[in-house]
Design a protein around this motif. Structure first.
Motif, PDB file in Angstrom:
ATOM      1  N   PRO A   1       0.828  -1.216   0.000  1.00  0.00           N
ATOM      2  CA  PRO A   1       0.000   0.000   0.000  1.00  0.00           C
ATOM      3  C   PRO A   1       0.860   1.264   0.000  1.00  0.00           C
ATOM      4  CG  PRO A   1      -0.804  -1.571   1.632  1.00  0.00           C
ATOM      5  CD  PRO A   1       0.502  -2.111   1.124  1.00  0.00           C
ATOM      6  N   SER A   2       0.524   2.184  -0.853  1.00  0.00           N
ATOM      7  CA  SER A   2       1.237   3.467  -0.866  1.00  0.00           C
ATOM      8  C   SER A   2       0.385   4.475  -1.625  1.00  0.00           C
ATOM      9  CB  SER A   2       2.597   3.347  -1.556  1.00  0.00           C
ATOM     10  OG  SER A   2       2.425   3.166  -2.948  1.00  0.00           O
ATOM     11  N   GLU A   3       0.653   5.726  -1.375  1.00  0.00           N
ATOM     12  CA  GLU A   3      -0.087   6.785  -2.062  1.00  0.00           C
ATOM     13  C   GLU A   3       0.101   6.680  -3.572  1.00  0.00           C
ATOM     14  OE1 GLU A   3      -2.852   9.415  -2.253  1.00  0.00           O
ATOM     15  OE2 GLU A   3      -2.183   8.648  -0.324  1.00  0.00           O
ATOM     16  N   SER A   4       1.312   6.369  -3.992  1.00  0.00           N
ATOM     17  CA  SER A   4       1.553   6.277  -5.436  1.00  0.00           C
ATOM     18  C   SER A   4       0.836   5.071  -6.040  1.00  0.00           C
ATOM     19  CB  SER A   4       3.055   6.215  -5.734  1.00  0.00           C
ATOM     20  OG  SER A   4       3.627   5.085  -5.106  1.00  0.00           O
ATOM     21  N   LEU A   5       0.716   3.990  -5.254  1.00  0.00           N
ATOM     22  CA  LEU A   5      -0.014   2.825  -5.777  1.00  0.00           C
ATOM     23  C   LEU A   5      -1.484   3.160  -5.983  1.00  0.00           C
ATOM     24  CD1 LEU A   5      -0.100  -0.196  -6.551  1.00  0.00           C
ATOM     25  CD2 LEU A   5      -0.655  -0.681  -4.144  1.00  0.00           C
TER      26      LEU A   5
ATOM     27  N   GLN B   1      -9.406   6.422  -6.271  1.00  0.00           N
ATOM     28  CA  GLN B   1      -8.156   6.704  -5.566  1.00  0.00           C
ATOM     29  C   GLN B   1      -8.433   7.063  -4.112  1.00  0.00           C
ATOM     30  OE1 GLN B   1      -5.745   9.807  -7.321  1.00  0.00           O
ATOM     31  NE2 GLN B   1      -4.266   9.797  -5.642  1.00  0.00           N
ATOM     32  N   ARG B   2      -9.423   7.905  -3.912  1.00  0.00           N
ATOM     33  CA  ARG B   2      -9.730   8.330  -2.539  1.00  0.00           C
ATOM     34  C   ARG B   2     -10.205   7.155  -1.691  1.00  0.00           C
ATOM     35  NH1 ARG B   2     -14.222  12.874  -1.258  1.00  0.00           N
ATOM     36  NH2 ARG B   2     -14.608  12.320   0.893  1.00  0.00           N
ATOM     37  N   GLN B   3     -11.029   6.286  -2.267  1.00  0.00           N
ATOM     38  CA  GLN B   3     -11.530   5.175  -1.471  1.00  0.00           C
ATOM     39  C   GLN B   3     -10.443   4.127  -1.229  1.00  0.00           C
ATOM     40  OE1 GLN B   3     -13.838   5.235   0.361  1.00  0.00           O
ATOM     41  NE2 GLN B   3     -14.380   3.144   0.939  1.00  0.00           N
ATOM     42  N   LEU B   4      -9.520   3.954  -2.168  1.00  0.00           N
ATOM     43  CA  LEU B   4      -8.374   3.076  -1.907  1.00  0.00           C
ATOM     44  C   LEU B   4      -7.575   3.604  -0.720  1.00  0.00           C
ATOM     45  CD1 LEU B   4      -7.165   2.331  -5.563  1.00  0.00           C
ATOM     46  CD2 LEU B   4      -8.129   0.672  -3.939  1.00  0.00           C
TER      47      LEU B   4
ATOM     48  N   VAL C   1      -9.563   2.994   2.591  1.00  0.00           N
ATOM     49  CA  VAL C   1      -9.565   1.590   3.025  1.00  0.00           C
ATOM     50  C   VAL C   1      -8.146   1.070   3.277  1.00  0.00           C
ATOM     51  CG1 VAL C   1     -10.155  -0.774   2.331  1.00  0.00           C
ATOM     52  CG2 VAL C   1     -11.763   1.090   1.896  1.00  0.00           C
ATOM     53  N   GLY C   2      -7.243   1.442   2.385  1.00  0.00           N
ATOM     54  CA  GLY C   2      -5.895   0.863   2.438  1.00  0.00           C
ATOM     55  C   GLY C   2      -4.893   1.636   3.260  1.00  0.00           C
ATOM     56  N   GLY C   3      -5.219   2.870   3.606  1.00  0.00           N
ATOM     57  CA  GLY C   3      -4.333   3.668   4.449  1.00  0.00           C
ATOM     58  C   GLY C   3      -3.530   4.658   3.645  1.00  0.00           C
TER      59      GLY C   3
END
Ligand code: SF4
Length: 326
Positions: free
Chosen positions: A282-286, A316-319, A322-324
């Protein structure tokens, strides 16, 4: 409203018999009665199935979650197992309609609801879905709310259900009972894209009855949630929405289930996004890179081009939610 016969049934045998002779099943009635008042629908017979024993929410021996077709939206949203294991379902339900409607409308009826395309509900407008072969007023009309994915030259209406988007993401099955017995229909095959026959909206055969929706067992822990973007904060349909479920173990995404609403003629499974997520950290770029694939294949109309970017940003926002935010 045209006169119609009304039959109340108390067992599935009687329901199927009535369905075989062409009766239309009704439970909460929150869509069908409106459409009858507007003369969009004119059934000869309504078959009231609200007394059938299809009101249970239960976990099966294999770990699947089974939601009876007559469980109301409010009951499903509040159920402890739904809230605990699949918050994406609870959130999608709670962001739908009004509290009054959620107390009446059922899970089976929710996924069978008909489109909110205004031309479909205006009996003076051309509409291939309501009257096949008459044309589609939305193609050259006001199409801001219409689909950018899965449309055809015959119809570009979106499917309005929120919880159906969660069911699509989670790869649910629709359990059906009919004259030939029981069968399970994968959710991806249950709701039909319009193609040349927009009047055909689902895979039910004549007389068949939805008995339950079953969500398969998913690896735990499964983080999930639903984001709905709309013009106002309540009692409004989605411009875009995203259902996301992620199984993260050892810092790596092992499973990703993603679907979008408000943009497709059916709830839109985002397989290309899922593929980009699985096996990654998980990452912002992912999140940004995966969300880029959300609108693959989109075809916008005169007034709904904004949905292409809005969909990517919603996913993107919902990832991230949910993903941090790493
Ligand atoms: Fe009818 Fe579909 Fe066209 Fe709407 S988009 S007017 S439902 S054919």
């Amino acid at each position: 409203m045209r006169p119609f016969a009304y039959t109340r049934v108390s067992d599935t045998g009687a329901a199927l018999a009535a369905g075989r002779r062409g009766g239309r099943y009704i439970a909460g009635g929150t869509t069908l009665v409106d459409l009858m008042r507007e003369t969009v629908e004119q059934p000869d017979e309504l078959v009231d199935i609200s007394s059938l024993e299809l009101r249970e929410v239960a976990t099966t021996a294999g770990g699947a979650l089974r939601i009876g077709a007559l469980v109301t939206m409010a009951e499903a949203a509040a159920h402890l197992e739904v809230r605990t294991n699949f918050p994406v379902i609870s959130q999608a339900l709670e962001l739908s309609a009004s509290a009054q409607l959620r107390n009446m409308a059922t899970i089976g009826g929710n996924i069978m609801q008909r489109t909110r395309c205004t031309y479909f509900r205006d009996v003076s407008a051309a509409c291939n879905k309501r009257r096949p072969g008459t044309g589609c007023a939305a193609l050259d009309g006001h199409n801001r709310s219409h689909a950018i994915l899965g449309g055809s030259d015959s119809c570009v209406a979106t499917h309005a259900s929120d919880v159906a988007v969660a069911f699509a993401a989670l790869e649910a099955t629709v359990e059906v009972l009919g004259p030939d017995g029981q069968r399970s229909v994968p959710f991806a095959e249950f709701l039909l894209r319009p193609g040349d026959t927009p009047e055909r909206e689902h895979a039910l055969r004549p007389g068949e009855l939805i008995t339950a929706v079953e969500i398969p067992a998913h690896p735990r822990p499964l983080r999930s949630g639903y984001l709905k973007v709309r013009d106002r904060q309540s009692y409004e349909f989605a411009l875009t929405s995203a259902a996301v479920a992620l199984h993260v173990q050892g810092g790596v995404i092992r499973a990703a289930k993603v679907a979008a609403g408000g943009v497709g003629t059916v709830p839109w499974k985002l397989s290309a996004v899922e593929v980009r997520l699985v096996g990654q950290r998980p990452s912002e770029s992912l999140w940004a890179e995966a969300a880029e694939a959300a609108a693959d294949g989109a075809r916008s109309l005169q007034h709904n081009g904004f949905k292409v970017d809005l969909l990517k940003r919603t996913v993107q926002r919902q990832l991230r939610i949910v993903g941090g935010n790493k």
